[in-house]
Design a protein around this motif. Structure first.
Motif, PDB file in Angstrom:
ATOM      1  N   TYR A 146    -116.350  28.816  18.706  1.00 48.30           N
ATOM      2  CA  TYR A 146    -115.952  29.104  17.326  1.00 48.30           C
ATOM      3  C   TYR A 146    -114.808  28.175  16.934  1.00 48.30           C
ATOM      4  CZ  TYR A 146    -112.097  31.753  19.503  1.00 48.30           C
ATOM      5  OH  TYR A 146    -111.007  32.112  20.260  1.00 48.30           O
ATOM      6  N   PHE A 147    -114.587  28.074  15.629  1.00 49.00           N
ATOM      7  CA  PHE A 147    -113.456  27.304  15.103  1.00 49.00           C
ATOM      8  C   PHE A 147    -112.383  28.252  14.592  1.00 49.00           C
ATOM      9  CE2 PHE A 147    -116.468  23.819  15.010  1.00 49.00           C
ATOM     10  CZ  PHE A 147    -115.683  22.681  15.201  1.00 49.00           C
ATOM     11  N   LEU A 148    -111.123  27.886  14.842  1.00 53.51           N
ATOM     12  CA  LEU A 148    -109.974  28.603  14.316  1.00 53.51           C
ATOM     13  C   LEU A 148    -109.384  27.776  13.176  1.00 53.51           C
ATOM     14  CD1 LEU A 148    -108.283  31.187  14.898  1.00 53.51           C
ATOM     15  CD2 LEU A 148    -106.725  29.706  16.190  1.00 53.51           C
ATOM     16  N   LEU A 149    -109.200  28.405  12.008  1.00 52.73           N
ATOM     17  CA  LEU A 149    -108.786  27.693  10.805  1.00 52.73           C
ATOM     18  C   LEU A 149    -107.534  28.309  10.205  1.00 52.73           C
ATOM     19  CD1 LEU A 149    -112.300  27.472   9.062  1.00 52.73           C
ATOM     20  CD2 LEU A 149    -111.352  25.957  10.802  1.00 52.73           C
ATOM     21  N   GLU A 150    -106.754  27.460   9.529  1.00 53.51           N
ATOM     22  CA  GLU A 150    -105.600  27.933   8.759  1.00 53.51           C
ATOM     23  C   GLU A 150    -105.764  27.476   7.317  1.00 53.51           C
ATOM     24  OE1 GLU A 150    -101.866  26.035   9.787  1.00 53.51           O
ATOM     25  OE2 GLU A 150    -102.937  24.393  10.780  1.00 53.51           O
ATOM     26  N   GLN A 151    -105.260  28.275   6.407  1.00 54.53           N
ATOM     27  CA  GLN A 151    -105.418  27.966   4.993  1.00 54.53           C
ATOM     28  C   GLN A 151    -104.207  27.196   4.482  1.00 54.53           C
ATOM     29  OE1 GLN A 151    -106.122  31.335   2.384  1.00 54.53           O
ATOM     30  NE2 GLN A 151    -107.542  30.100   1.171  1.00 54.53           N
ATOM     31  N   THR A 152    -104.465  26.119   3.748  1.00 52.06           N
ATOM     32  CA  THR A 152    -103.428  25.310   3.132  1.00 52.06           C
ATOM     33  C   THR A 152    -103.726  25.200   1.640  1.00 52.06           C
ATOM     34  OG1 THR A 152    -104.576  23.186   3.355  1.00 52.06           O
ATOM     35  CG2 THR A 152    -103.319  23.957   5.273  1.00 52.06           C
ATOM     36  N   ALA A 154    -104.669  22.709   0.182  1.00 55.32           N
ATOM     37  CA  ALA A 154    -105.858  21.864   0.030  1.00 55.32           C
ATOM     38  C   ALA A 154    -107.127  22.520   0.551  1.00 55.32           C
ATOM     39  CB  ALA A 154    -105.633  20.531   0.751  1.00 55.32           C
ATOM     40  N   GLY A 155    -107.010  23.731   1.091  1.00 53.07           N
ATOM     41  CA  GLY A 155    -108.177  24.430   1.625  1.00 53.07           C
ATOM     42  C   GLY A 155    -108.032  24.712   3.111  1.00 53.07           C
ATOM     43  N   TRP A 156    -109.121  25.075   3.755  1.00 54.89           N
ATOM     44  CA  TRP A 156    -109.088  25.427   5.174  1.00 54.89           C
ATOM     45  C   TRP A 156    -109.097  24.168   6.037  1.00 54.89           C
ATOM     46  CZ3 TRP A 156    -108.079  30.255   6.514  1.00 54.89           C
ATOM     47  CH2 TRP A 156    -108.383  31.283   5.634  1.00 54.89           C
ATOM     48  N   ARG A 233    -107.490  37.197  12.016  1.00 56.33           N
ATOM     49  CA  ARG A 233    -106.939  37.676  10.740  1.00 56.33           C
ATOM     50  C   ARG A 233    -105.555  38.292  10.930  1.00 56.33           C
ATOM     51  NH1 ARG A 233    -112.578  39.133   9.938  1.00 56.33           N
ATOM     52  NH2 ARG A 233    -113.435  37.915   8.211  1.00 56.33           N
ATOM     53  N   ARG A 234    -105.331  38.923  12.046  1.00 57.19           N
ATOM     54  CA  ARG A 234    -104.005  39.491  12.327  1.00 57.19           C
ATOM     55  C   ARG A 234    -102.941  38.405  12.379  1.00 57.19           C
ATOM     56  NH1 ARG A 234    -103.285  44.530  14.583  1.00 57.19           N
ATOM     57  NH2 ARG A 234    -101.661  43.710  15.947  1.00 57.19           N
ATOM     58  N   ASP A 235    -103.345  37.202  12.737  1.00 55.96           N
ATOM     59  CA  ASP A 235    -102.417  36.066  12.792  1.00 55.96           C
ATOM     60  C   ASP A 235    -102.430  35.240  11.513  1.00 55.96           C
ATOM     61  OD1 ASP A 235    -101.641  36.741  15.358  1.00 55.96           O
ATOM     62  OD2 ASP A 235    -103.068  35.389  16.329  1.00 55.96           O
ATOM     63  N   GLY A 236    -103.104  35.724  10.475  1.00 51.10           N
ATOM     64  CA  GLY A 236    -103.187  34.980   9.223  1.00 51.10           C
ATOM     65  C   GLY A 236    -104.106  33.779   9.301  1.00 51.10           C
ATOM     66  N   LEU A 237    -105.037  33.786  10.252  1.00 53.32           N
ATOM     67  CA  LEU A 237    -105.965  32.681  10.457  1.00 53.32           C
ATOM     68  C   LEU A 237    -107.401  33.156  10.231  1.00 53.32           C
ATOM     69  CD1 LEU A 237    -104.332  31.336  13.754  1.00 53.32           C
ATOM     70  CD2 LEU A 237    -104.069  30.359  11.464  1.00 53.32           C
ATOM     71  N   LEU A 238    -108.327  32.234  10.246  1.00 55.96           N
ATOM     72  CA  LEU A 238    -109.741  32.545  10.106  1.00 55.96           C
ATOM     73  C   LEU A 238    -110.486  32.000  11.310  1.00 55.96           C
ATOM     74  CD1 LEU A 238    -112.196  33.505   8.350  1.00 55.96           C
ATOM     75  CD2 LEU A 238    -112.281  31.161   7.460  1.00 55.96           C
ATOM     76  N   ALA A 239    -111.179  32.873  12.027  1.00 55.02           N
ATOM     77  CA  ALA A 239    -112.085  32.437  13.087  1.00 55.02           C
ATOM     78  C   ALA A 239    -113.493  32.457  12.522  1.00 55.02           C
ATOM     79  CB  ALA A 239    -111.982  33.353  14.298  1.00 55.02           C
ATOM     80  N   THR A 240    -114.190  31.338  12.606  1.00 53.19           N
ATOM     81  CA  THR A 240    -115.544  31.282  12.069  1.00 53.19           C
ATOM     82  C   THR A 240    -116.536  30.861  13.137  1.00 53.19           C
ATOM     83  OG1 THR A 240    -117.005  30.348  10.380  1.00 53.19           O
ATOM     84  CG2 THR A 240    -115.244  28.922  11.194  1.00 53.19           C
ATOM     85  N   PHE A 241    -117.644  31.574  13.176  1.00 53.29           N
ATOM     86  CA  PHE A 241    -118.758  31.241  14.054  1.00 53.29           C
ATOM     87  C   PHE A 241    -119.849  30.499  13.290  1.00 53.29           C
ATOM     88  CE2 PHE A 241    -116.514  34.597  16.203  1.00 53.29           C
ATOM     89  CZ  PHE A 241    -116.595  34.267  17.543  1.00 53.29           C
ATOM     90  N   MET A 242    -119.496  29.966  12.123  1.00 50.12           N
ATOM     91  CA  MET A 242    -120.404  29.117  11.357  1.00 50.12           C
ATOM     92  C   MET A 242    -120.864  27.957  12.245  1.00 50.12           C
ATOM     93  SD  MET A 242    -119.359  27.283   7.775  1.00 50.12           S
ATOM     94  CE  MET A 242    -120.427  26.114   6.942  1.00 50.12           C
ATOM     95  N   ALA A 243    -122.128  27.561  12.093  1.00 51.01           N
ATOM     96  CA  ALA A 243    -122.686  26.560  13.003  1.00 51.01           C
ATOM     97  C   ALA A 243    -121.948  25.235  12.945  1.00 51.01           C
ATOM     98  CB  ALA A 243    -124.166  26.343  12.699  1.00 51.01           C
ATOM     99  N   LYS A 244    -121.686  24.727  11.745  1.00 44.64           N
ATOM    100  CA  LYS A 244    -121.031  23.416  11.597  1.00 44.64           C
ATOM    101  C   LYS A 244    -120.164  23.455  10.345  1.00 44.64           C
ATOM    102  CE  LYS A 244    -122.020  18.425  11.405  1.00 44.64           C
ATOM    103  NZ  LYS A 244    -121.299  17.972  12.611  1.00 44.64           N
TER     104      LYS A 244
END
Length: 448
Positions: A146-152, A154-156, A233-244
């Motif tokens: 999975y990917f771990l993302l943060e929001q800025t 300019a987007g994720w 989400r508890r850390d203010g981040l987004l974990a996504t299992f999106m393929a690409k």
């Protein structure tokens, strides 16, 4: 005897109360593997067990954008209920949420008491019953990325954006210690997590689960994905299992390690005297997966986005083939034999519903075993040569057509389920085809 007076329910309530738990979160997977849930106060747990919790059946037909797809038994039937009862055998405390425990829910039709037609968990049970008729008990080991993302503003963006950190751990690749916290919480959740590391692309992680009976492996994979997303989400981040999720990065896989025990508890895939140390059962299973691969893609690569993960030189499958310890093949045979003999299906991506991915894989393998088919010769060298093997479907629409055309696989999965799934997913394709993308605007608006 009312549910309140049943010893097992009373025992669970007493234990929960002693542990300071006053809420039970009852969860179950929808058609795309997202967790649906309701929080139940412990005092009302007996009623939930006896009468069940009412949910609208059309939750199985609801898209991520909140639209209800006109699948038979939903809108056309006036949006009837399904009943969800807590499976208290799966009850466990949530390590990161004091006072809350969670369990899986059993989904039935209130009119008949039979499993709901779209229930992924019950679909897998049905396939496992067919495997048992063959004297086989499938064992599955899941691997998920999975990917771990943060929001800025300019987007994720990937968190962190570190490149070249494949197979690493520690602050160099995980400066916020996300992986360590997640591993410890998942360990305490009791879902059989064993290892974790930063993967190939920036912000990409892989966590491996131990192998177990197929239904248990699917349950643990489902809970794993839900837990990882919740912890991020508890850390203010987004974990996504999106393929690409990014065009300039690789995709996230959902690899399945599969073996089968026979009636005596021995690994039915191992045979020192067989070709490559594999039994006839193993070879037939490989042949079945290879033969039904186009249809499998519809369930293991279930989104429009999934097919952007495929391609030459991606280490994701592109062709329908198998090989001995060859990571460029769709089906890889790891080098272990004996009790460790198994196949690794590398076709699936992380967006797949674990129950559907495992059920479809087992169904294809079982069809090969029943037919006594032999696989083609194994791939030698680096794959991705279209002169040697057939191409997998290149988009979701083609994969859905392959599933519909594969009547043997569709029959084993169940015609009602297959029809519902095809209707739901073809709606996704239609909506995407009508959507104007940023790429199209950038490509055409200024010049045309």
């Amino acid at each position: 005897m009312s549910a309140h007076d049943k010893p097992d329910i009373r025992r669970h309530m007493e234990r929960l109360t002693a542990e300071g738990v006053d809420v039970v979160r009852v969860t179950y997977p929808d058609l795309i593997g997202t967790d649906r849930a309701r929080d139940v106060l412990v005092d009302h747990l007996p009623a939930a067990c006896e009468h069940g919790l009412a949910f609208c059946r059309a939750v199985y037909h609801t898209t991520p954008q909140g639209d209800v797809v006109p699948v038979a038994g939903g809108l056309d039937a006036g949006l009837p209920d399904v009943t969800v009862r807590p499976d208290l055998s799966t009850l466990t405390a949530l390590p990161w949420e004091p006072g809350v425990a969670t369990c899986l829910g059993e989904v039935t039709d209130p009119a008949t008491g039979a499993p709901a037609p779209e229930s992924p968990r019950d679909l897998l049970r049905t396939v496992l019953a067919h495997c048992a008729e063959q004297g086989l008990r499938p064992i599955v080991g899941p691997e998920l990325e999975y990917f771990l993302l943060e929001q800025t503003a300019a987007g994720w963006r990937r968190h962190p954006g570190t490149t070249g950190a494949v197979y690493t751990a520690g602050l160099r690749a995980d400066p916020s210690n996300h992986l360590l916290r997640t591993l410890r919480h998942l360990r305490d959740l009791g879902i059989g997590v064993i290892t974790g590391n930063h993967e190939f692309d920036g912000g990409q992680y892989e966590i491996n689960l131990t192998h177990s009976d197929a239904l248990d492996a699917a349950d643990r994979s489902f809970r794993f994905k839900a837990a990882v997303k919740e912890l991020a989400r508890r850390d203010g981040l987004l974990a996504t299992f999106m393929a690409k999720p990014f065009g300039d990065a690789g995709g996230s896989g959902f690899h399945l390690h599969l073996s089968c025990d026979d009636a005596e508890g021995r690994n039915a895939f191992d045979d020192p005297a067989g070709a490559h140390g594999l039994s006839a059962v193993a070879r037939h299973a490989i042949a079945g997966i290879v033969a039904h691969a186009p249809a499998l893609a519809a369930l293991l690569n279930p989104t429009v986005n999934s097919y952007k993960r495929f391609g030459p030189d991606t280490l994701a499958p592109w062709l329908i083939d198998w090989g001995l310890d060859n990571r460029s093949a769709m089906v890889r045979i790891p080098p272990e034999r004996g009790a460790g003999a198994r196949l690794e299906l590398r076709l699936g991506d992380a967006s797949a519903n674990p129950y559907l991915a495992i059920a479809a894989t087992l169904a294809a393998a079982l069809l090969g075993i029943r037919a006594g088919e032999e696989p083609p010769p194994p791939l030698e060298g680096y794959g991705y040569d279209t002169a040697r093997s057939a191409l997998l479907p290149t988009d979701l629409s083609a994969a859905l057509d392959a599933l519909e055309a594969d009547t043997d696989l569709a029959d084993l999965l169940g015609k009602d389920f297959t029809t519902s799934y095809l209707t739901y997913k073809r709606n996704e394709v239609e909506r995407f085809q009508r959507h104007v993308t940023d790429w199209e605007f950038t490509e055409y608006a200024y010049h045309l």
